[in-house]
Design an enzyme around this catalytic site. Structure first.
Site, PDB file in Angstrom:
ATOM      1  CG  ASP A  78       2.529   9.123  -8.116  1.00  0.00           C
ATOM      2  OD1 ASP A  78       2.118   8.905  -6.878  1.00  0.00           O
ATOM      3  OD2 ASP A  78       3.584   8.191  -8.478  1.00  0.00           O
ATOM      4  CG  ASP A 131       0.078   1.978  -7.168  1.00  0.00           C
ATOM      5  OD1 ASP A 131       0.325   0.815  -7.605  1.00  0.00           O
ATOM      6  OD2 ASP A 131       0.601   2.567  -5.976  1.00  0.00           O
TER       7      ASP A 131
END
Length: 375
Positions: free
Chosen positions: A270, A91
């Site tokens: 996720d 990320d």
């Protein structure tokens, strides 16, 4: 990079294969969260050999602050640093900057923030977050975005989307004009934002689709909005995002959330829930949710989950795990986390199988009742 293998006839669910230089990933897939170069409490050996995690997630914000890009460069990238040979996704760190950093200043150039570790000042821009992720070396990297809070008004969300899109143009330009630091391909995914506003989500999905990247992500959900709002937004966005590219729903969620999103055409997930909730004694099992701290498990010597997919699920009893968790033993959190991750990975594996067999919808409705109930 991505190939759709099977499409469900009754829903938008599909199976696919996502190819990276560190290995192929069957979808739908769940990615264990390894924020700072570790899936908390879990050995890489167990991730690979016990639960067969095909890809894990790291975070640019945390890795940038500690151990830092100098160490990661000297180590040869995150794969070598943490001795993990399978794919990694990172990320961009945008969400962490906005949620963890108490003091931040946002502008068109980027964001100035203070480290949650020592208060030191740092700057993230669309360009340097690409550069940082080049050094980290993840197979899939994310463009810097702003995640609007929930609730927020339309005006704030509109400005947030405009900023995210402005940053995206710069991130794509930087990505296309730089080469990987290490000897494997990297793919940049942009992120759809827009809060719970249909018009903004449509606008953002169109912008993200036009970027022409190898995959796309949906951000800004599971931040407090009702589940039905989240499902509605997923449906709106997935009508616009290209069908021939993977769709990644960020930070979601419960087993029921994942099944509902698979039904709506999402491929990648996720969430910290399996490990974070596991450390606090919440177990996801084939029969329902267990709070292992409850007294009822004190003398229950049956396996944690007789249908579990991990060695620990079958080897250790509920009574023993309760003893570890109540006593504050580190092993309790490790066993709980590994068990929960195995449950999530088995769930998406079964979803793939049911999609291929043409039985997904009926199976999904049955499973949601099982995995949502409390024991």
């Amino acid at each position: 990079m991505f190939e759709v293998r099977t499409r469900d006839k009754e829903t938008k669910a599909r199976t696919g294969l996502l190819r990276t230089d560190h290995g192929d990933i069957p979808t739908p897939i769940f990615m264990p969260v390894g924020t700072g170069g570790t899936v908390k409490g879990i050995l890489q050996r167990d991730l690979e050999e016990d639960i067969d995690a095909r890809i894990i997630l790291g975070n640019t914000y945390h890795l940038y602050l500690r151990p830092g890009t100098d160490i990661l460069r000297q180590a040869g990238g995150l794969h070598r640093f943490m001795s993990w040979e399978r794919p990694i996704l990172t990320d961009s760190g945008g969400y962490q900057v906005f949620s963890l950093a108490a003091n931040r200043k946002l502008n068109s150039e980027g964001v100035v923030f203070k480290s949650h570790i020592d208060g030191s000042k740092h700057v993230f821009t669309p360009e340097n977050t690409v550069d940082i992720q080049r050094i980290i070396g993840a197979d899939i990297i994310m463009a810097l975005d702003e995640c609007a809070p929930f609730p927020c008004d339309h005006r704030y969300a509109e400005k947030s989307v405009a900023l995210t899109h402005q940053w995206l143009d710069r991130a794509v330009d930087r990505f296309r004009n730089t080469d990987p630091v290490w000897d494997h391909k990297q793919y940049l995914f942009p992120i759809v934002q827009g809060g719970v506003f249909d018009d903004l989500r449509k606008l953002s999905a169109e912008k993200i689709a036009e970027a022409g990247m190898e995959g796309n992500a949906i951000g800004g959900l599971s931040v407090g909005e009702p589940a039905e709002e989240m499902y509605r937004i997923i449906e709106i966005v997935n009508e616009i995002l290209p069908e021939d590219k993977p769709r990644y729903l960020m930070g979601v969620g419960t087993p029921a959330n994942i099944l509902e999103a698979i039904e709506r055409g999402v491929d990648m997930f996720d969430c910290v829930m399996p490990t974070r909730n596991g450390r606090n004694g919440m177990l996801f099992t084939s029969q329902g949710i267990i709070n292992i701290k409850n007294r009822r498990w004190t003398d229950d010597f049956s396996p944690i989950d007789p249908e579990g997919a991990s060695m620990v699920s079958l080897k250790y009893s509920k009574a023993y795990l309760r003893h570890l968790v109540i006593s504050g033993e580190m092993l309790g959190g490790q066993i709980s986390s590994l068990h929960n991750l195995a449950f999530y990975l088995k769930l998406v594996c079964e979803a793939r199988k049911k999609i291929e067999e043409g039985e997904f919808k009926k199976w999904k409705e049955k499973m949601i009742k099982k995995v949502s109930g409390k024991l």
